[in-house]
Design a protein around this motif. Structure first.
Motif, PDB file in Angstrom:
ATOM      1  N   VAL A 103     -46.594  67.587   1.731  1.00  8.58           N
ATOM      2  CA  VAL A 103     -46.458  68.952   1.197  1.00  8.58           C
ATOM      3  C   VAL A 103     -45.218  68.998   0.302  1.00  8.58           C
ATOM      4  O   VAL A 103     -44.105  68.730   0.763  1.00  8.58           O
ATOM      5  N   LEU A 104     -45.417  69.320  -0.971  1.00  9.19           N
ATOM      6  CA  LEU A 104     -44.299  69.357  -1.922  1.00  9.19           C
ATOM      7  C   LEU A 104     -44.055  70.795  -2.353  1.00  9.19           C
ATOM      8  O   LEU A 104     -44.950  71.437  -2.918  1.00  9.19           O
ATOM      9  N   ARG A 105     -42.841  71.307  -2.080  1.00 14.11           N
ATOM     10  CA  ARG A 105     -42.514  72.696  -2.427  1.00 14.11           C
ATOM     11  C   ARG A 105     -41.987  72.754  -3.856  1.00 14.11           C
ATOM     12  O   ARG A 105     -40.834  73.034  -4.111  1.00 14.11           O
ATOM     13  N   ARG A 106     -42.861  72.447  -4.768  1.00 18.51           N
ATOM     14  CA  ARG A 106     -42.541  72.465  -6.200  1.00 18.51           C
ATOM     15  C   ARG A 106     -43.694  73.112  -6.945  1.00 18.51           C
ATOM     16  O   ARG A 106     -44.767  73.304  -6.385  1.00 18.51           O
ATOM     17  N   THR A 107     -43.447  73.383  -8.217  1.00 17.57           N
ATOM     18  CA  THR A 107     -44.474  74.026  -9.037  1.00 17.57           C
ATOM     19  C   THR A 107     -45.039  73.011 -10.018  1.00 17.57           C
ATOM     20  O   THR A 107     -44.278  72.266 -10.648  1.00 17.57           O
ATOM     21  N   ALA A 108     -46.354  72.986 -10.125  1.00 17.07           N
ATOM     22  CA  ALA A 108     -46.996  72.110 -11.112  1.00 17.07           C
ATOM     23  C   ALA A 108     -46.950  72.811 -12.464  1.00 17.07           C
ATOM     24  O   ALA A 108     -47.302  73.994 -12.559  1.00 17.07           O
ATOM     25  N   VAL A 109     -46.506  72.098 -13.502  1.00 16.66           N
ATOM     26  CA  VAL A 109     -46.369  72.750 -14.809  1.00 16.66           C
ATOM     27  C   VAL A 109     -47.414  72.288 -15.823  1.00 16.66           C
ATOM     28  O   VAL A 109     -47.744  73.018 -16.753  1.00 16.66           O
ATOM     29  N   ASP A 110     -47.943  71.083 -15.659  1.00 20.95           N
ATOM     30  CA  ASP A 110     -48.936  70.601 -16.629  1.00 20.95           C
ATOM     31  C   ASP A 110     -49.637  69.380 -16.043  1.00 20.95           C
ATOM     32  O   ASP A 110     -49.167  68.803 -15.057  1.00 20.95           O
ATOM     33  N   PHE A 111     -50.769  69.017 -16.628  1.00 19.49           N
ATOM     34  CA  PHE A 111     -51.420  67.773 -16.208  1.00 19.49           C
ATOM     35  C   PHE A 111     -52.088  67.134 -17.413  1.00 19.49           C
ATOM     36  O   PHE A 111     -52.402  67.809 -18.403  1.00 19.49           O
ATOM     37  N   ASP A 112     -52.278  65.825 -17.293  1.00 20.21           N
ATOM     38  CA  ASP A 112     -52.944  65.066 -18.352  1.00 20.21           C
ATOM     39  C   ASP A 112     -54.227  64.495 -17.752  1.00 20.21           C
ATOM     40  O   ASP A 112     -54.178  63.565 -16.940  1.00 20.21           O
ATOM     41  N   PRO A 113     -55.389  65.038 -18.118  1.00 22.09           N
ATOM     42  CA  PRO A 113     -56.634  64.587 -17.500  1.00 22.09           C
ATOM     43  C   PRO A 113     -57.022  63.172 -17.919  1.00 22.09           C
ATOM     44  O   PRO A 113     -57.777  62.507 -17.207  1.00 22.09           O
ATOM     45  N   HIS A 114     -56.510  62.701 -19.043  1.00 24.60           N
ATOM     46  CA  HIS A 114     -56.900  61.374 -19.533  1.00 24.60           C
ATOM     47  C   HIS A 114     -56.103  60.271 -18.834  1.00 24.60           C
ATOM     48  O   HIS A 114     -56.645  59.242 -18.460  1.00 24.60           O
ATOM     49  N   HIS A 115     -54.799  60.517 -18.638  1.00 27.24           N
ATOM     50  CA  HIS A 115     -53.967  59.514 -17.956  1.00 27.24           C
ATOM     51  C   HIS A 115     -53.768  59.842 -16.484  1.00 27.24           C
ATOM     52  O   HIS A 115     -53.061  59.142 -15.772  1.00 27.24           O
ATOM     53  N   ARG A 116     -54.406  60.920 -16.017  1.00 23.64           N
ATOM     54  CA  ARG A 116     -54.366  61.330 -14.606  1.00 23.64           C
ATOM     55  C   ARG A 116     -52.933  61.429 -14.077  1.00 23.64           C
ATOM     56  O   ARG A 116     -52.532  60.739 -13.141  1.00 23.64           O
ATOM     57  N   ARG A 117     -52.196  62.314 -14.710  1.00 19.53           N
ATOM     58  CA  ARG A 117     -50.808  62.573 -14.323  1.00 19.53           C
ATOM     59  C   ARG A 117     -50.624  64.076 -14.155  1.00 19.53           C
ATOM     60  O   ARG A 117     -51.228  64.872 -14.882  1.00 19.53           O
ATOM     61  N   LEU A 118     -49.768  64.449 -13.200  1.00 14.68           N
ATOM     62  CA  LEU A 118     -49.415  65.863 -13.004  1.00 14.68           C
ATOM     63  C   LEU A 118     -47.904  65.989 -13.115  1.00 14.68           C
ATOM     64  O   LEU A 118     -47.165  65.233 -12.473  1.00 14.68           O
ATOM     65  N   ASP A 119     -47.434  66.935 -13.921  1.00  5.52           N
ATOM     66  CA  ASP A 119     -45.991  67.151 -14.090  1.00  5.52           C
ATOM     67  C   ASP A 119     -45.528  68.273 -13.176  1.00  5.52           C
ATOM     68  O   ASP A 119     -46.138  69.349 -13.140  1.00  5.52           O
ATOM     69  N   LEU A 120     -44.406  68.029 -12.484  1.00  6.13           N
ATOM     70  CA  LEU A 120     -43.825  69.059 -11.620  1.00  6.13           C
ATOM     71  C   LEU A 120     -42.572  69.642 -12.270  1.00  6.13           C
ATOM     72  O   LEU A 120     -41.994  69.052 -13.187  1.00  6.13           O
ATOM     73  N   ASP A 121     -42.139  70.806 -11.752  1.00  5.15           N
ATOM     74  CA  ASP A 121     -41.031  71.521 -12.398  1.00  5.15           C
ATOM     75  C   ASP A 121     -39.675  70.851 -12.194  1.00  5.15           C
ATOM     76  O   ASP A 121     -38.690  71.261 -12.811  1.00  5.15           O
ATOM     77  N   ASP A 122     -39.590  69.822 -11.346  1.00  2.00           N
ATOM     78  CA  ASP A 122     -38.317  69.101 -11.210  1.00  2.00           C
ATOM     79  C   ASP A 122     -38.277  67.882 -12.128  1.00  2.00           C
ATOM     80  O   ASP A 122     -37.390  67.043 -12.021  1.00  2.00           O
ATOM     81  N   GLY A 123     -39.259  67.774 -13.019  1.00  2.00           N
ATOM     82  CA  GLY A 123     -39.286  66.667 -13.979  1.00  2.00           C
ATOM     83  C   GLY A 123     -40.037  65.449 -13.465  1.00  2.00           C
ATOM     84  O   GLY A 123     -40.245  64.493 -14.210  1.00  2.00           O
ATOM     85  N   SER A 124     -40.457  65.468 -12.208  1.00  2.00           N
ATOM     86  CA  SER A 124     -41.177  64.304 -11.680  1.00  2.00           C
ATOM     87  C   SER A 124     -42.649  64.365 -12.078  1.00  2.00           C
ATOM     88  O   SER A 124     -43.160  65.404 -12.517  1.00  2.00           O
ATOM     89  N   GLU A 125     -43.331  63.244 -11.875  1.00  3.67           N
ATOM     90  CA  GLU A 125     -44.712  63.093 -12.314  1.00  3.67           C
ATOM     91  C   GLU A 125     -45.504  62.443 -11.184  1.00  3.67           C
ATOM     92  O   GLU A 125     -45.012  61.518 -10.539  1.00  3.67           O
TER      93      GLU A 125
END
Ligand SMILES: Cc1cc2nc3c(=O)[nH]c(=O)nc-3n(C[C@H](O)[C@H](O)[C@H](O)COP(=O)(O)OP(=O)(O)OC[C@H]3O[C@@H](n4cnc5c(N)ncnc54)[C@H](O)[C@@H]3O)c2cc1C
Length: 426
Positions: A103-125
């Motif tokens: 469980v990650l208490r962060r906010t998802a800000v964007d995702f890349d469906p082609h490279h299957r990545r999700l960006d979180l608001d702390d800068g992590s991926e």
């Protein structure tokens, strides 16, 4: 089927397909095993996470729950009239963590469906093999002339639950006897179709006890609404002229608000109110509108058999953010969709076709703190759409006795406890 128990499938209302279809390719991730990332820790996301963990123990499951605490919207209308404490609606994700869900208490800000990545608001991926979006809704007060984020306190909606519910409860307490309370309802679709009318019923009940000369008006951008004959009959019998409903055809659509005066304006009338609860138009929360997922329509089209996005099939959308007509946007529906989606992902990652899916919903609405009505339905999902199963849809009887209405309120409380336990183990 490794990791699956047939009785779990049956409990979730799912049946295995009679014939195996061509196997889907097994997804792989950078950490060596399949990873499912779920955004949103509400009824949809939490239910999906728990069922996936139960059915596919080999999966790595990450649940992104945002940085805010979570209070359920169901039963929040009781908090508004002082019949329930807000604290009783808060749920935690501790049980999910204990079950091995990250469980990650962060906010998802964007995702890349082609490279299957999700960006979180702390800068992590985060890398994912399947992404499930269950972020609920966003309200759009700015869609109403004169309104905006700054005037929400003036025209409270409390449609996202939480602390705003307490603010609206205090505003109701401050209404003088002889005052006017208004509730404005946006054009469908919106979260919880019967919610505004349950709120109106409970406001009217509270006003009758505490402000007997006050009046309530519902300004509605719709001409029909769920269980309308039952609500209207109750309002007429219990509140007479003190509760007035004005539909779209009679000029019920809200055109403009004036935050300085606290007034509401329709095509035909100006309403000087003591409390105006303006429920704004809505759309899917921001993360579900990234990567063109909503095609600019505000809500996300899905394949109802798997809840995979019609735009990016590795991304699934469940709950309020999805277009799942004729299912309403409800917690009950979100959890039902979550189980279908979890089963589809688990089978796909096993290289199998999705099970046949049965979707269900029941929406209870309180007329008073102790009486309720309900609408229920079961649905078959095919690649073409969701259709009601004949003979499964219906409302509470119009001529139900008081004892039956009281029993229905008991069913509502039972559903709430069971839905919470199933989604959150809380
Ligand atoms: C007054 C009222 C009464 C209701 N009563 C009932 C009822 O009696 N029965 C019923 O079935 N339904 C009821 N509902 C409807 C129900 O609350 C919703 O349909 C349900 O919560 C939808 O579930 P969801 O998982 O789609 O969204 P949510 O429950 O809203 O969960 C979404 C979560 O995702 C989070 N999130 C959003 N974006 C991000 C991001 N980028 N990153 C991380 N997290 C994010 C949100 O903050 C939220 O915590 C009611 C609603 C209201 C307003």
């Amino acid at each position: 089927m490794r990791g699956w128990r047939r009785r779990d499938l049956l409990a979730a209302g799912l049946a295995l397909p009679a014939l195996a279809l061509p196997a889907a390719a097994r997804a792989t991730s950078s950490n060596g095993g399949p990873r499912v990332v779920i955004v949103g820790g509400g009824f949809g996301g939490a239910t999906a996470a728990r069922y996936l963990a139960r059915w596919s123990p080999q999966l790595r499951i990450s649940l992104i729950v945002g940085r805010e605490r979570y209070w359920t919207c169901p039963f929040s209308n009781l908090v508004l009239i002082g019949e329930r404490q807000l604290a009783s609606l808060e749920v935690s994700h501790a049980r999910l963590e204990a079950e091995g869900i990250e469980v990650l208490r962060r906010t998802a800000v964007d995702f890349d469906p082609h490279h299957r990545r999700l960006d979180l608001d702390d800068g992590s991926e985060l890398a994912w093999d399947r992404l499930v979006l269950a972020p609920g809704i966003e309200v759009m007060p700015e869609a109403i002339e004169g309104h905006g984020v700054d005037s929400v306190e003036r025209f409270p909606h409390a449609w996202l639950g939480g602390q705003a519910t307490s603010h609206l409860a205090r505003r109701l307490q401050a209404v003088p006897d002889g005052g006017l309370v208004a509730i404005s309802v946006p054009e469908a679709p919106y979260r919880c179709p019967p919610g505004p009318y349950e709120r109106a019923s409970l406001f009217a009940w509270w006003l009758a006890q505490h402000r007997p000369r006050a009046r309530l008006v519902i300004l509605d951008a719709n001409d029909r609404f769920t269980k309308d004959d039952l609500f209207q009959a109750h309002w007429q019998a219990a509140h007479g002229d003190q509760l007035q409903w004005i539909g779209r055809a009679d000029g019920g659509s809200l055109r403009r608000v004036d935050p300085r005066r606290g007034s509401l304006h329709t095509d035909f009338d100006d309403w000087a109110t003591d409390l105006a609860c303006v429920i704004p138009p809505q759309r899917a929360a921001a993360i579900a509108r990234r990567a063109g997922l909503d095609e600019g329509r505000g809500w996300c089209a899905i394949d109802p058999v798997t809840f995979a996005s019609r735009i990016h099939p590795e991304v699934h959308v469940i709950g309020d953010a999805a277009i799942a007509n004729p299912m309403p946007k409800s917690a009950f529906a979100a959890a039902s969709q979550a189980r279908v989606c979890a089963a589809a992902i688990a089978t796909a990652l096993e290289g199998k076709a999705p099970p046949q899916a049965l979707l269900t919903n029941t929406c209870y609405s309180l007329l008073t703190p102790e009486t309720a009505i309900a609408v229920t339905g079961s649905y078959r999902a095919t690649a073409q759409g969701i259709e009601p199963l004949p003979g499964t849809t219906g409302n509470s009887p119009a001529d139900a006795s008081d004892a039956e209405r009281r029993a229905e309120a008991g069913h509502a409380r039972g559903w709430y406890a069971a839905a919470r336990a199933d989604a959150f183990g809380d």
